[in-house]
Motif scaffolding. Structure first.
Motif, PDB file in Angstrom:
ATOM      1  N   ASP A  56      82.018 -19.283 -85.638  1.00  0.00           N
ATOM      2  CA  ASP A  56      81.474 -19.885 -84.516  1.00  0.00           C
ATOM      3  C   ASP A  56      80.090 -20.640 -84.992  1.00  0.00           C
ATOM      4  O   ASP A  56      79.167 -20.002 -85.222  1.00  0.00           O
ATOM      5  CB  ASP A  56      81.229 -19.159 -83.471  1.00  0.00           C
ATOM      6  N   ALA A  57      79.975 -22.060 -84.891  1.00  0.00           N
ATOM      7  CA  ALA A  57      78.931 -22.973 -85.274  1.00  0.00           C
ATOM      8  C   ALA A  57      77.652 -22.409 -84.481  1.00  0.00           C
ATOM      9  O   ALA A  57      76.543 -22.389 -84.901  1.00  0.00           O
ATOM     10  CB  ALA A  57      79.180 -24.299 -85.138  1.00  0.00           C
ATOM     11  N   GLU A  58      78.028 -22.001 -82.914  1.00  0.00           N
ATOM     12  CA  GLU A  58      76.980 -21.707 -82.222  1.00  0.00           C
ATOM     13  C   GLU A  58      76.305 -20.401 -82.721  1.00  0.00           C
ATOM     14  O   GLU A  58      74.997 -20.456 -82.613  1.00  0.00           O
ATOM     15  CB  GLU A  58      77.458 -21.379 -80.813  1.00  0.00           C
ATOM     16  N   TYR A  59      77.119 -19.612 -83.151  1.00  0.00           N
ATOM     17  CA  TYR A  59      76.565 -18.086 -83.684  1.00  0.00           C
ATOM     18  C   TYR A  59      75.393 -18.543 -84.746  1.00  0.00           C
ATOM     19  O   TYR A  59      74.392 -18.054 -84.958  1.00  0.00           O
ATOM     20  CB  TYR A  59      77.548 -17.115 -83.841  1.00  0.00           C
ATOM     21  N   LEU A  60      76.017 -19.272 -85.786  1.00  0.00           N
ATOM     22  CA  LEU A  60      75.233 -19.703 -87.055  1.00  0.00           C
ATOM     23  C   LEU A  60      74.039 -20.527 -86.556  1.00  0.00           C
ATOM     24  O   LEU A  60      73.153 -20.288 -87.132  1.00  0.00           O
ATOM     25  CB  LEU A  60      76.113 -20.383 -88.172  1.00  0.00           C
ATOM     26  N   SER A  61      74.142 -21.215 -85.657  1.00  0.00           N
ATOM     27  CA  SER A  61      73.019 -21.919 -85.568  1.00  0.00           C
ATOM     28  C   SER A  61      72.097 -21.220 -84.908  1.00  0.00           C
ATOM     29  O   SER A  61      70.759 -21.599 -84.911  1.00  0.00           O
ATOM     30  CB  SER A  61      73.249 -23.330 -84.593  1.00  0.00           C
ATOM     31  N   SER A  62      72.340 -20.104 -84.163  1.00  0.00           N
ATOM     32  CA  SER A  62      71.449 -19.080 -83.316  1.00  0.00           C
ATOM     33  C   SER A  62      70.523 -18.394 -84.327  1.00  0.00           C
ATOM     34  O   SER A  62      69.643 -17.877 -84.012  1.00  0.00           O
ATOM     35  CB  SER A  62      72.110 -18.531 -82.257  1.00  0.00           C
ATOM     36  N   MET A  63      71.183 -18.270 -85.395  1.00  0.00           N
ATOM     37  CA  MET A  63      70.346 -17.321 -86.533  1.00  0.00           C
ATOM     38  C   MET A  63      68.995 -18.185 -86.913  1.00  0.00           C
ATOM     39  O   MET A  63      69.237 -19.279 -87.142  1.00  0.00           O
ATOM     40  CB  MET A  63      71.288 -17.150 -87.729  1.00  0.00           C
ATOM     41  N   SER A  64      68.061 -17.648 -87.249  1.00  0.00           N
ATOM     42  CA  SER A  64      66.954 -18.057 -87.632  1.00  0.00           C
ATOM     43  C   SER A  64      66.136 -17.294 -89.043  1.00  0.00           C
ATOM     44  O   SER A  64      66.655 -16.291 -88.877  1.00  0.00           O
ATOM     45  CB  SER A  64      65.988 -18.324 -86.794  1.00  0.00           C
ATOM     46  N   GLU A  65      66.001 -17.960 -90.096  1.00  0.00           N
ATOM     47  CA  GLU A  65      65.416 -17.230 -91.281  1.00  0.00           C
ATOM     48  C   GLU A  65      64.232 -16.407 -90.847  1.00  0.00           C
ATOM     49  O   GLU A  65      64.317 -15.152 -91.305  1.00  0.00           O
ATOM     50  CB  GLU A  65      64.968 -18.201 -92.380  1.00  0.00           C
ATOM     51  N   LYS A  66      63.679 -16.666 -89.965  1.00  0.00           N
ATOM     52  CA  LYS A  66      62.403 -15.855 -89.428  1.00  0.00           C
ATOM     53  C   LYS A  66      63.027 -14.579 -88.835  1.00  0.00           C
ATOM     54  O   LYS A  66      62.537 -13.395 -89.140  1.00  0.00           O
ATOM     55  CB  LYS A  66      61.627 -16.745 -88.633  1.00  0.00           C
ATOM     56  N   SER A  67      64.082 -14.734 -87.841  1.00  0.00           N
ATOM     57  CA  SER A  67      64.600 -13.568 -87.316  1.00  0.00           C
ATOM     58  C   SER A  67      65.136 -12.558 -88.263  1.00  0.00           C
ATOM     59  O   SER A  67      65.227 -11.345 -88.267  1.00  0.00           O
ATOM     60  CB  SER A  67      65.461 -13.945 -86.385  1.00  0.00           C
ATOM     61  N   VAL A  68      65.880 -13.398 -89.327  1.00  0.00           N
ATOM     62  CA  VAL A  68      66.639 -12.382 -90.314  1.00  0.00           C
ATOM     63  C   VAL A  68      65.502 -11.671 -91.251  1.00  0.00           C
ATOM     64  O   VAL A  68      65.567 -10.578 -91.585  1.00  0.00           O
ATOM     65  CB  VAL A  68      67.325 -12.981 -91.201  1.00  0.00           C
TER      66      VAL A  68
END
Length: 66
Positions: free
Chosen positions: A35-47
């Motif tokens: 799901d594109a929405e899930y991927l766009s909700s990820m941020s490098e900072k949060s990971v």
């Protein structure tokens, strides 16, 4: 020639590097599959904030060039 070292992840730099690889690999591998929405909700900072995902030890492979 390169030497390879397998060791526990310990430094902030190692944790940042692992977070970057995790984030970038998800973005590249799963675009169009998840799901594109899930991927766009990820941020490098949060990971990067939780690079071990609750594990006590996270191993990494480091390449050292001579």
């Amino acid at each position: 020639m390169s030497n390879y070292i397998i060791k526990p992840m310990q430094t902030e730099s190692e944790m940042d590097g692992k977070g970057h690889v995790h984030y970038q690999s998800y973005q590249e591998a799963y675009t169009g599959l998840m799901d594109a929405e899930y991927l766009s909700s990820m941020s490098e900072k949060s990971v990067r904030k939780s690079p071990t995902n609750g594990r006590k030890t996270f191993w990494l492979l480091r390449m050292e060039r001579k």
